[in-house]
Design an enzyme around this catalytic site. Structure first.
Site, mmCIF file in Angstrom:
data_model
loop_
_atom_site.group_PDB
_atom_site.id
_atom_site.type_symbol
_atom_site.label_atom_id
_atom_site.label_comp_id
_atom_site.label_asym_id
_atom_site.label_seq_id
_atom_site.Cartn_x
_atom_site.Cartn_y
_atom_site.Cartn_z
ATOM 1 N N GLY A 14 44.773 45.511 35.737
ATOM 2 C CA GLY A 14 45.102 44.507 35.635
ATOM 3 C C GLY A 14 44.110 44.979 37.482
ATOM 4 O O GLY A 14 44.246 45.999 37.765
ATOM 5 N N THR A 15 44.209 43.647 37.787
ATOM 6 C CA THR A 15 43.142 43.374 39.167
ATOM 7 C C THR A 15 42.633 42.747 38.861
ATOM 8 O O THR A 15 41.606 43.387 38.214
ATOM 9 C CB THR A 15 43.408 44.617 39.834
ATOM 10 O OG1 THR A 15 44.567 44.747 40.361
ATOM 11 C CG2 THR A 15 42.563 44.428 41.512
ATOM 12 N N THR A 16 41.726 41.812 40.255
ATOM 13 C CA THR A 16 40.153 41.750 40.389
ATOM 14 C C THR A 16 40.022 41.906 41.871
ATOM 15 O O THR A 16 40.501 40.770 42.373
ATOM 16 C CB THR A 16 40.028 40.182 39.404
ATOM 17 O OG1 THR A 16 39.829 39.920 38.236
ATOM 18 C CG2 THR A 16 38.221 40.218 40.110
ATOM 19 N N LYS A 47 46.855 42.516 47.632
ATOM 20 C CA LYS A 47 46.502 43.983 47.370
ATOM 21 C C LYS A 47 44.784 43.353 48.463
ATOM 22 O O LYS A 47 43.867 44.368 48.245
ATOM 23 C CB LYS A 47 45.771 42.755 46.058
ATOM 24 C CG LYS A 47 46.451 43.228 44.641
ATOM 25 C CD LYS A 47 45.960 42.718 43.596
ATOM 26 C CE LYS A 47 47.329 42.526 42.343
ATOM 27 N NZ LYS A 47 45.704 42.408 40.814
ATOM 28 N N SER A 146 40.235 45.491 36.529
ATOM 29 C CA SER A 146 39.758 44.662 34.307
ATOM 30 C C SER A 146 38.926 42.988 35.059
ATOM 31 O O SER A 146 38.761 43.047 32.996
ATOM 32 C CB SER A 146 41.435 44.710 33.689
ATOM 33 O OG SER A 146 41.683 43.727 34.529
#
Length: 219
Positions: A14-16, A47, A146
């Site tokens: 995950g994550t941007t 984050k 991602s």
């Protein structure tokens, strides 16, 4: 039973996160969704972290590995300031981070990082690091996670050299919105920070919502 390595792999999906270097500072932005496989494990994941008065960091990958590293860096920055009377520079913080990551290369910390900061002598600085300590100094922008392919599309189209922070904030928000619309592993809101000659500023949810309205109004 899930093994440690499998657990880490689940969390790396995950994550941007994005970072932009501006004429007068640096902008960092992340989404808030943490995933474990196809499960949304946390809708308020942090984050984006302040490391020192003039340095902040975004994380993608294993949350535990990244948080452990952040605790170490924050402590080292405080010790450095106590010993020297000065703030650690963004380059020094990045080099320290690289050394820690490379020292663990046989059992790597599964995280990808963006470090942004303001050097009172050399101005704004932006770096990206891979899990084994490789450093890239960025002259414009970078993205991880991602959702980064979608974010890069916006950054490539919108970013211009010598933009100011005000414009950089809008571009970062637009990149995150686009990534969250296309990437199932990114979402649940935005965290945002700027770093300039006054230090690190973390934006409130209300301030971010106002920026989101400005971006969506322009469409």
């Amino acid at each position: 039973m899930i093994s440690g390595s499998e657990y880490h792999k689940e969390y790396m999906k995950g994550t941007t996160t994005v970072g932009l270097i501006c004429e007068d500072g640096v902008v960092l932005a992340t989404d808030k969704r943490a995933t474990m496989g196809n499960l949304i494990a946390d809708k308020e994941a942090k984050k984006l972290y302040k490391i020192d008065d003039y340095i902040a960091m975004t994380i993608a990958g294993s949350v535990g590995d990244a948080q452990s590293l952040i605790r170490l860096l924050s402590a080292e920055a405080k010790i450095y300031k106590m010993r020297t009377g000065n703030n650690m520079t963004p380059l020094s913080c990045t080099t320290l981070t690289s050394n820690v990551l490379h020292g663990n290369r046989h059992y790597p910390l599964l995280t990808q990082l963006i470090i942004g900061g303001y050097d009172l002598i050399n101005g704004p600085k932006l770096f990206s690091l891979d899990p084994v300590g490789g450093i890239n100094e960025e002259s414009s922008f970078t993205a991880t996670g991602s959702g980064s392919p979608t974010a890069y599309g916006v950054l490539e189209a919108e970013y211009k050299s010598e933009i100011n922070i005000e414009k950089g904030l809008l571009i970062a928000v637009k990149a995150l919105i686009s990534a969250m619309q296309r990437d199932a592993y990114s979402g649940n809101g935005i965290s945002l920070a700027k770093i300039d000659k006054t230090g690190v500023t973390l934006y409130s949810d209300e301030e971010i919502e106002n920026l989101v309205k400005k971006v969506t109004k322009k469409k």
